[in-house]
Design a protein around this motif. Structure first.
Motif, PDB file in Angstrom:
ATOM      1  N   ASN A 171       0.821  -1.206   0.000  1.00 26.74           N
ATOM      2  CA  ASN A 171       0.000   0.000   0.000  1.00 26.74           C
ATOM      3  C   ASN A 171       0.859   1.262   0.000  1.00 26.74           C
ATOM      4  O   ASN A 171       1.813   1.372   0.766  1.00 26.74           O
ATOM      5  N   TYR A 300      -6.582  11.767  -2.877  1.00 28.67           N
ATOM      6  CA  TYR A 300      -7.426  12.548  -1.957  1.00 28.67           C
ATOM      7  C   TYR A 300      -7.346  14.033  -2.253  1.00 28.67           C
ATOM      8  O   TYR A 300      -8.287  14.773  -2.023  1.00 28.67           O
ATOM      9  N   TRP A 335      -7.045  18.934   3.929  1.00 28.87           N
ATOM     10  CA  TRP A 335      -6.725  18.270   2.662  1.00 28.87           C
ATOM     11  C   TRP A 335      -7.464  19.018   1.559  1.00 28.87           C
ATOM     12  O   TRP A 335      -8.693  19.142   1.596  1.00 28.87           O
ATOM     13  N   SER A 417      -3.671   8.423   9.667  1.00 27.17           N
ATOM     14  CA  SER A 417      -2.650   9.390  10.095  1.00 27.17           C
ATOM     15  C   SER A 417      -2.625   9.620  11.604  1.00 27.17           C
ATOM     16  O   SER A 417      -1.564   9.679  12.193  1.00 27.17           O
TER      17      SER A 417
HETATM   18  C1  BG6 Z   1      -4.212   6.383   2.717  1.00 26.66           C
HETATM   19  C2  BG6 Z   1      -4.083   5.043   3.375  1.00 26.66           C
HETATM   20  O1  BG6 Z   1      -3.073   7.116   3.021  1.00 26.66           O
HETATM   21  O2  BG6 Z   1      -5.164   7.265   3.126  1.00 26.66           O
HETATM   22  C3  BG6 Z   1      -5.249   4.654   4.254  1.00 26.66           C
HETATM   23  O3  BG6 Z   1      -3.807   4.014   2.464  1.00 26.66           O
HETATM   24  C4  BG6 Z   1      -5.758   5.880   4.983  1.00 26.66           C
HETATM   25  O4  BG6 Z   1      -4.836   3.637   5.118  1.00 26.66           O
HETATM   26  C5  BG6 Z   1      -6.241   6.891   3.958  1.00 26.66           C
HETATM   27  O5  BG6 Z   1      -6.731   5.606   5.933  1.00 26.66           O
HETATM   28  C6  BG6 Z   1      -6.836   8.159   4.530  1.00 26.66           C
HETATM   29  O6  BG6 Z   1      -5.983   8.719   5.479  1.00 26.66           O
HETATM   30  P1  BG6 Z   1      -6.509   9.041   6.936  1.00 26.66           P
HETATM   31  O7  BG6 Z   1      -5.346   9.481   7.704  1.00 26.66           O
HETATM   32  O8  BG6 Z   1      -7.537  10.100   6.787  1.00 26.66           O
HETATM   33  O9  BG6 Z   1      -7.093   7.775   7.449  1.00 26.66           O
END
Ligand code: BG6
Length: 462
Positions: A171, A300, A335, A417
Motif C-alpha cells: 500500500n 485525496y 486536505w 494518520s
Molecule cells: C491512505 C491510506 O493514506 O489514506 C489509508 O492508504 C488511509 O490507510 C487513507 O486511511 C486516509 O488517510 P486518513 O489518515 O484520513 O485515514
C-alpha cells in the motif's frame, strides 16, 4: 452522465489494521500498527498490559464482517479491497510455516464475499508488518525481509488461488519516504541512504511476488499501489516547473521501477548527487524485470510546489510537505479538494505507463453527526465523491483505461494518520468514538443511498 464501461468494478476499500480489531486473537502476532497507537506517522511505543489503543478493537470487523459485507452487497458492490494482516499469517514474520487460524479467518472472509458475488482485491501489506521483524532484523533494512515476504505471499497465493484473482503488493509504497517505520519498518530517524536501501529491498520483494503470483495463479492480475501525490507548480516560473517535476518524480519513481522494471536515470542521478550508494545485485536487477499488470493508486488531494525557499518554509502539509493551492477549498483536516486533479492524474499515469489503472482509494474524511432521525445527512461527502467520479468519467472519455473505483472507508474506520474514529469516511456510520465508547452499531448514512444509485445506474446518475 454517460454510463461507465460494463466491466467497471464499483466498491470500497478497507485495511486490516483499521477495521479488524481482534489484535491478539486467532494466534495473531503484534504488528507495527499495534505499536503505533497514535497513527502511521508516530514512533513505536511498547504496549503495557491494559493500555488503550483504538485499533485493538477498531470497528470489530473481525467478528462483524458478515453484517458489513451484507451492507456492502446492499449497495451493489462488485469489489471489496481488503488487506491481509501479515502478522495473522506469520505472527513473528520469520517462521517456516503459516498460522492456520489466520489463514482460516481469511478463507471465511473470502467465502462470505463470494456469497454476495463481491470480487476481493487483496493488498498483501497495508501499513503493517510483524513487529518482531523490526526488532530482530531492523525491518526492510535487512535483505532477509525479501525472503520472509516472499514466503508469506506464496503461502497466501497458494491458499487463496481459487478465491482471489486481484492482488496488490504494498500500500502506498512511496509513503516510506515520509513514514519509514510504517512503510519499511525503520525506527528512529533513518538517513536517506538507509531509507532508499530498505525501499530497494521492498521493490525487489514486490517484483518477486508479482512473478510468484503469475506462476501460482496464472489467471490473476497483480498491481502496485501508489499514493497519487499530484503536484502543481505554484507559478509558471521555470524554477517552479523544474521543482514540480522533481517532486512528482519522487513518487513516480516507484511506479517507474514497478512498471518498467528498472531504476530511471533521474533517480540514479539523485543517488549520485547525494552520495547514496545502494547495494543492488545482479539478481536484484533481474528480479525487478517482473512488472505489474496494472497500477492502483489513492487520490485525496493535490498540492503545489515552489522553488521559493521563503514560501516553502511557511508551507503546511498534512501527510506530504506541500504548499497550499490558493484556488482550492480544504477539508476539515486541511486536505485540499481537487476533483479535476483526479482526471489529470489518471491521464498522466495512462500517458506514462499505458497500463490499466484502478482507483483504490478516494474519499472525504469528515466529522459526521448522527441525527435524531437515526441517519447522517452527509451531503458534503456526496458532493465530494460525485465531483470526483464525474472526473473519472471524463478521463474514461479521454481514452484512459480505468478498471474500477473502490472509495476509501465505505464503512467508518480508524483513520491512518492520527488513529481517530472521528474522522469518518463511510457510507455506514459506526457508533464508536475516539475513546472507544459506543455500541459499534452500524447505521446507513444518506450517502449510502446515493452510492447505491450510482452503482445501480453504472455511473449514469452522477
Ligand atoms: C491512505 C491510506 O493514506 O489514506 C489509508 O492508504 C488511509 O490507510 C487513507 O486511511 C486516509 O488517510 P486518513 O489518515 O484520513 O485515514
Amino acid at each position: 452522465m454517460k454510463a461507465f464501461p460494463e466491466t467497471f468494478l464499483w466498491g470500497g476499500a478497507i485495511a486490516a489494521n483499521q477495521v479488524e480489531g481482534a489484535w491478539r486473537e486467532g494466534g495473531k502476532g503484534i504488528s507495527t500498527s499495534d505499536v503505533q497507537p497514535h497513527g502511521v506517522m508516530s514512533e513505536a511505543v511498547e504496549r503495557e498490559p491494559g493500555d488503550f489503543g483504538i485499533k485493538d478493537v477498531a470497528i470489530d470487523f473481525y467478528h462483524r464482517y458478515p453484517e458489513d459485507i451484507a451492507l456492502f452487497a446492499e449497495m451493489g458492490f462488485g469489489c471489496l479491497r481488503v488487506s491481509i494482516a501479515w502478522a495473522r499469517i506469520f505472527p513473528q514474520g520469520d517462521e517456516q510455516t503459516p498460522n492456520e487460524e489466520g489463514l482460516a479467518y481469511y478463507d471465511r472472509l473470502f467465502d462470505e464475499l463470494a456469497k454476495h458475488n463481491i470480487t476481493p482485491m487483496v493488498t498483501l501489506s497495508h501499513y503493517e508488518m510483524p513487529w518482531e521483524l523490526v526488532k530482530k532484523y531492523g525491518g526492510w533494512g535487512s535483505r532477509e525481509l525479501i525472503t520472509f515476504f516472499e514466503r508469506y505471499a506464496r503461502s497466501v497465493f497458494t491458499r487463496y488461488k481459487n478465491k482471489v484473482k486481484l492482488w496488490l503488493t504494498f500500500n502506498e509504497i512511496n509513503m516510506s519516504l515520509h513514514a519509514p517505520l510504517t512503510g519499511v519498518g525503520l525506527e528512529g530517524k533513518p538517513g536517506k541512504k538507509e531509507i532508499y536501501q530498505a525501499i530497494h529491498h521492498q521493490l525487489v520483494a514486490s517484483a518477486l511476488v508479482v512473478k510468484a503470483c503469475h506462476e501460482i495463479i496464472p489467471d490473476a492480475r497483480i498491481g502496485n499501489m501508489l499514493l497519487g501525490g499530484l503536484m502543481y507548480p505554484l507559478t509558471c516560473k521555470p524554477e517552479d516547473m523544474l521543482e514540480t517535476l522533481q517532486e512528482n518524480r519522487s513518487w513516480l519513481f516507484f511506479g517507474d521501477v514497478q512498471c518498467r522494471g528498472e531504476y530511471p536515470g533521474y533517480m540514479l542521478r539523485y543517488f549520485r548527487d547525494n552520495g547514496i550508494e545502494l547495494d543492488i545485485t545482479e539478481s536484484d536487477r533481474e528480479a525487478l524485470k517482473s512488472t505489474v499488470d496494472f497500477i492502483s493508486f489513492s487520490y485525496y488531494m493535490s498540492g503545489c510546489v515552489t522553488a521559493d525557499e521563503e514560501v516553502n518554509a511557511k508551507a503546511r502539509g498534512n501527510i506530504l510537505s506541500m504548499v497550499p493551492n490558493p484556488h482550492l477549498a480544504s477539508s476539515e483536516w486541511g486536505w485540499q479538494i481537487d476533483p479535476i486533479g483526479l482526471r489529470i492524474l489518471l491521464n498522466e499515469l495512462w500517458d506514462r505507463y499505458q497500463k490499466p489503472l484502478f482507483i483504490v482509494e478516494n474519499g472525504l474524511g469528515a466529522k459526521d453527526k448522527l441525527e435524531a432521525d437515526g441517519t447522517v445527512h452527509d451531503d458534503y461527502r456526496i458532493s465530494y465523491l460525485n465531483d470526483h467520479l464525474v472526473q473519472v468519467g471524463e478521463a474514461i472519455e479521454d481514452g484512459v483505461a480505468v478498471l474500477g473505483y473502490t472509495c476509501w472507508g465505505p464503512i467508518d474506520l480508524v483513520s491512518a494518520s492520527k488513529a481517530e474514529l472521528s474522522k469518518r469516511y463511510g457510507f455506514i456510520y459506526v457508533d464508536r468514538d475516539d475513546e472507544g465508547n459506543g455500541t459499534l452499531a452500524r447505521t446507513r448514512k444518506k450517502s449510502f443511498h446515493w452510492y447505491k444509485e450510482v452503482i445501480a445506474t453504472n455511473g449514469g446518475s452522477l
